[in-house]
Write an enzyme that holds these catalytic residues in place. Structure first.
Site, PDB file in Angstrom:
ATOM      1  CG  ASN A 168      24.223  -0.543 -47.688  1.00 27.77           C
ATOM      2  OD1 ASN A 168      25.263   0.045 -47.945  1.00 27.77           O
ATOM      3  ND2 ASN A 168      24.142  -1.862 -47.649  1.00 27.77           N
ATOM      4  CB  SER A 210      25.924  -5.233 -43.102  1.00 24.70           C
ATOM      5  OG  SER A 210      27.281  -5.256 -43.486  1.00 24.70           O
ATOM      6  CD  GLU A 211      27.367  -3.905 -48.859  1.00 20.46           C
ATOM      7  OE1 GLU A 211      26.766  -3.342 -47.922  1.00 20.46           O
ATOM      8  OE2 GLU A 211      28.359  -3.399 -49.440  1.00 20.46           O
ATOM      9  CG  ASN A 212      28.473  -8.618 -44.664  1.00 20.44           C
ATOM     10  OD1 ASN A 212      27.937  -7.541 -44.486  1.00 20.44           O
ATOM     11  ND2 ASN A 212      29.076  -9.268 -43.690  1.00 20.44           N
ATOM     12  CB  SER A 229      21.909  -9.301 -48.686  1.00 21.08           C
ATOM     13  OG  SER A 229      22.411  -8.009 -48.468  1.00 21.08           O
TER      14      SER A 229
END
Lengths: 229, 244
Positions: free
Chosen positions: A23, A46-48, A88
């Site tokens: 990340n 991607s944390e979204n 996530s």
């Protein structure tokens, strides 16, 4: 001569290993994606809600439903997958992500990180940073060695509100690289930017750190701007 | 065969979709990450309903003039529960002037609090936020040398979610990163209203492809919005192999 933002990103890219799920935070860490060796398999999270982040789209191919955590338009790859925010952060908090690279406002000699707010001034929020430092196995911080006005950012103690306590494993500044073997150990200076001395590094920070272990060269290894990649 | 529009969950307009379920002082979950996957039409309808003193649970607070930014302009929001509110000058102004409150939650904690709330779980212990201001005033527990913070489940009076496709039973399918907080929020409110880009008949969504089962959705409405805003348009040239 301090390293440029690109050179800091190149240095951080040397920490990548094949098979890693990574990340990358906003700012300099985002640039690391440009320096992933082509023969290395690294999957960007991607944390979204996406694994396998691809490059920016070609002009005219932007998709409003496809963005990264910095809200920039991106593309998907054959390996990509999408998931909810809860899934996530299950990946992140559950220790499934191998490496996180974040920007920093302050790092302490004990590995504390502050990067989310300046009381009374900046009220943006921590986003996913607190979850990342709490859950990802290895955390690298990339930041300028000193702030505006020359104030040290690598300090004995963080003065800003923390993002996480004792969470930083490797610190890359524009002057030097500091590493520690584990979360009990002190940071050790392992590399210097070209023509930068240990004395200069010490005079621009309030953190205590160990000098390079005897026999370790501190050669001012400048990443080759042309790069192998 | 049920016709679209005749099923009890289907609403003819976003205004109708909120009729009778909004009141002053209520809590509202609003899906989306940045401007991606936000229920724009329902937010507009919420603004037009005139409700005030809202507690809004949403990862972000919109941007100036878009999404939840609309409700900030009209001062309908009393408190935000969010992880990141940058890119919104009006929010910053109102916060510094004491006109709006903010409760910052780490993004993963926010998602998990909503997931827990929707799943009937009182709370959970997480390492996230240990040793930071986020843990202040909260119960902590040390297990195996690690400090964990007790975070509680979140539920709301109303959830507004955005999906790509939905059928008249309320089964929803999201598209790409527009999924984000929408599926968890759909589970965590007394009433969930879904705004969909394509409202279809039952049977048109393969059961194996459903992301949010219809049990979580009380009302569904076809989006009236044709446009989807992009916060940061980033592109590369045809000759450019790099990300930036």
């Amino acid at each position: 001569m301090p390293w440029s933002r690109e050179q800091m990103a190149q240095r951080a890219a040397r920490e990548l290993r094949s098979g890693y799920y990574v990340n990358l935070g906003i700012g300099i860490p985002t640039l690391i994606a440009n320096y992933i060796p082509t023969d290395m398999k690294v999957v960007l999270q991607s944390e979204n809600g996406m694994l396998g982040m691809g490059p920016f789209p070609y002009e005219g191919e932007e998709d409003a439903d496809l963005i990264n955590a910095g809200k920039q338009t991106i593309t998907e790859l054959p390996i990509s997958s999408y998931f909810s925010s809860a899934d996530s952060f299950a990946m992140i908090r559950g220790g499934h992500v191998n490496l996180a690279v974040l920007g920093g406002m302050e790092v302490s000699e004990r590995g504390d990180l502050a990067n989310w707010m300046v009381p009374g001034k900046m009220i943006k929020g921590m986003g996913g940073a607190m979850d990342l430092v709490a859950g990802v196995k290895r955390v690298i911080v990339v930041m300028e060695h000193v702030g505006r006005g020359g104030a040290p950012k690598f300090k004995a103690r963080c003065e800003l509100p923390l993002t996480g306590a004792n969470v930083v494993d490797l610190l890359i500044t524009d002057l030097a690289v500091f590493s520690r073997a584990d979360r009990e150990a002190a940071f050790e200076l392992i590399e210097l930017a070209p023509d930068v001395t240990e004395a200069q590094v010490r005079s621009h920070c309030s953190a205590q750190f160990r000098s390079p272990a005897a026999g370790l060269p501190v050669a001012g290894v400048a990443p080759d701007p042309a790069g192998p990649w | 065969m049920t016709q679209a529009g005749s099923a009890p969950k289907v609403c003819a307009s976003t205004r109708e979709a909120l009729a009778g379920v909004v009141h002053d002082g209520m809590s509202v979950m609003s899906g989306g990450f940045g401007l991606c996957g936000i229920p724009d039409g329902l937010i507009e309808a919420l603004r037009d309903s005139g409700v005030r003193d809202l507690t809004v649970i949403s990862n972000n607070a919109g941007v100036d003039g878009h999404g939840l930014g609309l409700l900030l302009l009209t001062h309908q929001i009393r408190k935000m529960v969010s992880s990141y509110v940058g890119q919104n000058r009006e929010f910053e102004r109102q916060y510094l002037a004491g006109e709006v409150e903010i409760e910052f939650n780490p993004q993963g904690t926010l998602a998990e609090r909503i997931r827990a709330g929707g799943a009937g779980i009182y709370g959970f212990y997480t390492r996230t936020g240990a040793g930071t201001v986020v843990a202040e005033g909260k119960e902590t527990r040390v297990v195996g040398g690690e400090t964990y913070v007790l975070e509680t489940g979140l539920v709301a009076d109303l959830a507004l979610v955005k999906a790509w496709k939905g059928d008249t039973e309320g089964n929803l399918v999201y598209r790409k990163t527009a999924r984000n907080f929408n599926p968890v929020m759909a589970t965590a409110a007394r009433v969930t209203v879904a705004e969909v880009e394509q409202l279809v008949e039952v049977g048109e969504i393969e059961p194996d492809r459903v992301h949010t089962p219809g049990i979580f959705v009380q009302r569904i409405v076809q989006s009236s919005r044709g446009d989807k805003p992009i916060e940061h348009r980033t592109v590369r040239k045809r000759s450019d192999a790099l990300v930036t």
